[in-house]
Design a protein around this motif. Structure first.
Motif, PDB file in Angstrom:
ATOM      1  N   LYS A 180      -8.628  45.253  84.628  1.00 49.72           N
ATOM      2  CA  LYS A 180      -9.441  44.595  83.608  1.00 49.72           C
ATOM      3  C   LYS A 180      -9.460  43.078  83.800  1.00 49.72           C
ATOM      4  CE  LYS A 180      -9.913  48.561  81.437  1.00 49.72           C
ATOM      5  NZ  LYS A 180     -11.199  49.290  81.431  1.00 49.72           N
ATOM      6  N   VAL A 181      -8.558  42.580  84.639  1.00 51.34           N
ATOM      7  CA  VAL A 181      -8.418  41.145  84.859  1.00 51.34           C
ATOM      8  C   VAL A 181      -8.679  40.850  86.333  1.00 51.34           C
ATOM      9  CG1 VAL A 181      -6.842  39.183  84.790  1.00 51.34           C
ATOM     10  CG2 VAL A 181      -6.751  40.916  82.992  1.00 51.34           C
ATOM     11  N   ASN A 182      -9.592  39.972  86.607  1.00 51.42           N
ATOM     12  CA  ASN A 182      -9.951  39.646  87.986  1.00 51.42           C
ATOM     13  C   ASN A 182      -8.954  38.630  88.546  1.00 51.42           C
ATOM     14  OD1 ASN A 182     -11.328  39.402  90.411  1.00 51.42           O
ATOM     15  ND2 ASN A 182     -12.748  37.855  89.606  1.00 51.42           N
ATOM     16  N   SER A 183      -7.772  39.117  88.900  1.00 47.91           N
ATOM     17  CA  SER A 183      -6.704  38.258  89.406  1.00 47.91           C
ATOM     18  C   SER A 183      -6.124  38.890  90.670  1.00 47.91           C
ATOM     19  CB  SER A 183      -5.603  38.100  88.352  1.00 47.91           C
ATOM     20  OG  SER A 183      -4.689  37.092  88.718  1.00 47.91           O
ATOM     21  N   SER A 184      -5.903  38.072  91.689  1.00 47.52           N
ATOM     22  CA  SER A 184      -5.379  38.579  92.954  1.00 47.52           C
ATOM     23  C   SER A 184      -3.941  39.054  92.798  1.00 47.52           C
ATOM     24  CB  SER A 184      -5.440  37.497  94.024  1.00 47.52           C
ATOM     25  OG  SER A 184      -6.760  37.052  94.235  1.00 47.52           O
ATOM     26  N   HIS A 185      -3.558  40.059  93.568  1.00 46.31           N
ATOM     27  CA  HIS A 185      -2.191  40.575  93.565  1.00 46.31           C
ATOM     28  C   HIS A 185      -1.274  39.515  94.180  1.00 46.31           C
ATOM     29  CE1 HIS A 185       1.323  42.996  94.536  1.00 46.31           C
ATOM     30  NE2 HIS A 185       0.818  43.977  93.787  1.00 46.31           N
ATOM     31  N   GLN A 186      -0.333  39.007  93.389  1.00 39.55           N
ATOM     32  CA  GLN A 186       0.461  37.879  93.858  1.00 39.55           C
ATOM     33  C   GLN A 186       1.496  38.261  94.913  1.00 39.55           C
ATOM     34  OE1 GLN A 186       1.886  35.189  90.835  1.00 39.55           O
ATOM     35  NE2 GLN A 186      -0.167  34.797  90.087  1.00 39.55           N
ATOM     36  N   GLY A 187       1.977  39.473  94.873  1.00 35.92           N
ATOM     37  CA  GLY A 187       2.897  39.908  95.918  1.00 35.92           C
ATOM     38  C   GLY A 187       2.216  39.895  97.273  1.00 35.92           C
ATOM     39  N   GLU A 188       1.000  40.404  97.327  1.00 36.90           N
ATOM     40  CA  GLU A 188       0.241  40.416  98.571  1.00 36.90           C
ATOM     41  C   GLU A 188      -0.142  38.999  98.986  1.00 36.90           C
ATOM     42  OE1 GLU A 188      -3.051  42.939  97.780  1.00 36.90           O
ATOM     43  OE2 GLU A 188      -1.845  44.783  97.652  1.00 36.90           O
ATOM     44  N   SER A 189      -0.467  38.146  98.026  1.00 36.44           N
ATOM     45  CA  SER A 189      -0.835  36.762  98.335  1.00 36.44           C
ATOM     46  C   SER A 189       0.336  36.007  98.938  1.00 36.44           C
ATOM     47  CB  SER A 189      -1.323  36.055  97.065  1.00 36.44           C
ATOM     48  OG  SER A 189      -2.475  36.686  96.540  1.00 36.44           O
ATOM     49  N   ILE A 190       1.534  36.226  98.398  1.00 29.33           N
ATOM     50  CA  ILE A 190       2.716  35.570  98.937  1.00 29.33           C
ATOM     51  C   ILE A 190       2.985  36.045 100.364  1.00 29.33           C
ATOM     52  CG2 ILE A 190       5.238  35.434  98.724  1.00 29.33           C
ATOM     53  CD1 ILE A 190       4.854  35.273  95.703  1.00 29.33           C
ATOM     54  N   GLU A 191       2.779  37.333 100.618  1.00 34.16           N
ATOM     55  CA  GLU A 191       2.965  37.845 101.978  1.00 34.16           C
ATOM     56  C   GLU A 191       1.990  37.187 102.955  1.00 34.16           C
ATOM     57  OE1 GLU A 191       2.625  42.057 101.858  1.00 34.16           O
ATOM     58  OE2 GLU A 191       4.554  42.375 100.846  1.00 34.16           O
ATOM     59  N   LYS A 192       0.754  36.967 102.528  1.00 33.37           N
ATOM     60  CA  LYS A 192      -0.227  36.296 103.382  1.00 33.37           C
ATOM     61  C   LYS A 192       0.214  34.862 103.685  1.00 33.37           C
ATOM     62  CE  LYS A 192      -4.185  38.921 101.610  1.00 33.37           C
ATOM     63  NZ  LYS A 192      -5.448  38.837 100.817  1.00 33.37           N
ATOM     64  N   LEU A 193       0.704  34.185 102.660  1.00 33.20           N
ATOM     65  CA  LEU A 193       1.174  32.816 102.856  1.00 33.20           C
ATOM     66  C   LEU A 193       2.381  32.776 103.781  1.00 33.20           C
ATOM     67  CD1 LEU A 193       0.783  31.134  99.358  1.00 33.20           C
ATOM     68  CD2 LEU A 193       0.049  30.155 101.525  1.00 33.20           C
ATOM     69  N   GLU A 194       3.324  33.682 103.568  1.00 31.18           N
ATOM     70  CA  GLU A 194       4.527  33.717 104.398  1.00 31.18           C
ATOM     71  C   GLU A 194       4.182  33.939 105.866  1.00 31.18           C
ATOM     72  OE1 GLU A 194       8.173  35.259 101.563  1.00 31.18           O
ATOM     73  OE2 GLU A 194       6.804  36.765 102.391  1.00 31.18           O
ATOM     74  N   SER A 195       3.136  34.722 106.113  1.00 35.43           N
ATOM     75  CA  SER A 195       2.755  34.999 107.493  1.00 35.43           C
ATOM     76  C   SER A 195       2.198  33.765 108.207  1.00 35.43           C
ATOM     77  CB  SER A 195       1.713  36.120 107.540  1.00 35.43           C
ATOM     78  OG  SER A 195       0.469  35.688 107.004  1.00 35.43           O
ATOM     79  N   LYS A 196       1.761  32.781 107.433  1.00 34.77           N
ATOM     80  CA  LYS A 196       1.201  31.556 107.992  1.00 34.77           C
ATOM     81  C   LYS A 196       2.258  30.468 108.202  1.00 34.77           C
ATOM     82  CE  LYS A 196      -3.222  32.276 105.553  1.00 34.77           C
ATOM     83  NZ  LYS A 196      -4.074  32.531 106.720  1.00 34.77           N
ATOM     84  N   ILE A 197       3.401  30.613 107.541  1.00 36.90           N
ATOM     85  CA  ILE A 197       4.457  29.595 107.629  1.00 36.90           C
ATOM     86  C   ILE A 197       5.416  29.969 108.758  1.00 36.90           C
ATOM     87  CG2 ILE A 197       6.361  28.509 106.388  1.00 36.90           C
ATOM     88  CD1 ILE A 197       4.706  28.951 103.809  1.00 36.90           C
ATOM     89  N   LYS A 198       5.612  29.048 109.663  1.00 37.60           N
ATOM     90  CA  LYS A 198       6.336  29.329 110.892  1.00 37.60           C
ATOM     91  C   LYS A 198       7.730  28.704 110.896  1.00 37.60           C
ATOM     92  CE  LYS A 198       2.518  31.249 112.225  1.00 37.60           C
ATOM     93  NZ  LYS A 198       2.377  32.734 112.177  1.00 37.60           N
ATOM     94  N   SER A 199       8.566  29.243 111.778  1.00 36.66           N
ATOM     95  CA  SER A 199       9.900  28.692 112.005  1.00 36.66           C
ATOM     96  C   SER A 199       9.754  27.247 112.518  1.00 36.66           C
ATOM     97  CB  SER A 199      10.632  29.556 113.036  1.00 36.66           C
ATOM     98  OG  SER A 199      11.903  29.056 113.296  1.00 36.66           O
TER      99      SER A 199
END
Length: 410
Positions: A179-198
């Motif tokens: 009912k709320v047009n909001s992105s899944h934050q768990g999945e969003s954090i995973e996407k961000l984590e995949s972009k952040i490198k050692s």
């Protein structure tokens, strides 16, 4: 009796009757309108005239007291800072807990969703939520900034990116997700984590907050997390950095009274929102001090926890680190190992940093929205060995804030 006398007597009785009726009209009070059960109905005009209008510190005119469901009893001796999510929202099963499809405690609600699209706010029952949408381009710019920070320092300086989900990603009822047009934050954090490198190490607080989602970890009327929510963030940081966290029950605790936050204004004063209660937990160390730099550049003595009991009802979150200051220094004379860290944060960090004060000899805290210096220079001068970026997830979709953060990282 003569006919004349009879007419005269009748006239006398008639006049006497009129006098009696007039006497009743003026001397006997009118009975108010009633319904069955003798419940008196008071007119709205009379009621409003009896309640003088006043203005609270939110700047909104309010007749009488705020008509919200009362907050928990501030004099209770329970071990929580406020009540958990309404038990009617939690489906109970074996061990009193039912898990949702993601394996976390389930939250359900029978209330309808009220949307305020101009402010991106939703209200479900007595709780507000800030809608979040993952924006790939801005998230990518944020990740580049964090990766840039990781390249600034020698190998002996550890850089952490602490990603903090917001209320809509944690406590929104499961049966209202569609009912709320909001992105899944768990999945969003995973996407961000995949972009952040050692060598940067990410610290996601999603799992630990979802595990405790039926507790009072986010305010109902404000976009921030509570001191209890920030405590679970602190525990996760300790887990990753190899420190032993203190138990919540160990900390001295104080309640600062009722709080009404940003959602009240964002929803034009939605009366269904239930007032919050601000609670803080004081560090255990007895030799912890804080100084901070004001907007004018003056250095002022402060405290990691400020008694905000007498602050306005919308200013109670200032209890944490005296609010958003460009630069703060926290010193703990009881920690003699020379441990120094730098925290780069926005307002979410204010509630978390006080827990860290027991573990470092010095903590340098900068708010990237206001600090004008260079991060590399600060870390080098203060000989810090750890750098923490603390950002709520909503910030990573805001191009202006990501731009301000990027200006600091040089």
């Amino acid at each position: 009796m003569s006919n004349f006398n009879r007419k005269k007597l009748i006239s006398l009785f008639f006049v006497l009757g009129i006098c009696i009726c007039l006497l009743c009209e003026f001397c006997i009070p009118e009975r108010p309108n009633v319904k069955s059960g003798d419940k008196v109905i008071v007119s709205k005009a009379l009621k409003s005239s009896a309640e003088p209008k006043k203005k609270d510190d939110t700047g909104l005119n309010i007749s009488g007291s705020l008509k919200m469901t009362p907050e928990p009893d501030d004099n209770s001796d329970d071990n929580s800072d406020a009540e958990p999510v309404d038990n009617s929202l939690v489906t109970k099963g074996q061990n009193n807990i039912v898990l949702n499809s993601d394996g976390y405690p389930q939250i359900l609600s029978d209330d309808k969703v009220k949307m305020y699209r101009d402010t991106g706010t939703a209200v479900i029952g007595d709780t507000g939520f800030e809608i979040y949408n993952y924006v790939p381009s801005i998230a990518g710019t944020y990740a580049k900034a964090i990766n840039k920070a990781g390249s600034l320092f020698d190998k002996d300086v550890k850089v952490y990116d602490v990603l903090i989900p917001t209320g809509v990603g944690v406590t929104l009822p499961d049966n209202k997700m569609d009912k709320v047009n909001s992105s899944h934050q768990g999945e969003s954090i995973e996407k961000l984590e995949s972009k952040i490198k050692s060598p940067v190490e990410t610290i996601s607080l999603y799992d630990i907050l979802m595990t405790h989602r039926t507790e009072y970890i986010f305010f109902r009327t404000d976009h921030h997390w509570t001191a209890r929510g920030a405590y679970y963030g602190y525990r996760k940081i300790c887990e990753v950095t190899g420190r032993t966290p203190h138990e919540l029950s160990e900390y001295p605790k104080k309640k600062f009274g009722s709080f009404i936050g940003t959602y009240y204004g964002d929803t034009n004063g939605n009366k269904k929102l239930r007032k919050d209660s601000v609670v803080a937990y004081y560090p255990l160390g007895e030799q912890i001090s804080m100084t901070y730099r004001t907007d004018s550049g003056k250095t002022t003595e402060g405290s990691v926890i400020v008694d905000s009991s007498n602050f306005g009802i919308s200013g109670k979150y200032l209890a944490f680190m005296a609010g958003d200051n460009s630069y703060s220094l926290i010193t703990n004379k009881e920690v003699e190992d020379g441990s120094v860290c730098v925290v780069v944060k926005e307002s979410y960090g204010n509630a978390l940093v006080p827990y860290m004060a027991d573990h470092y000899s010095e903590i340098y805290v900068v708010d990237y929205r206001y600090y004008k210096g260079k991060l590399s220079k600060l870390v080098k001068e203060k000989k810090a060995k750890e750098v923490f970026f603390m950002n709520n997830l909503s910030m990573t979709r805001n191009s202006y804030l990501v731009g301000k953060l990027n200006q600091l990282i040089k």
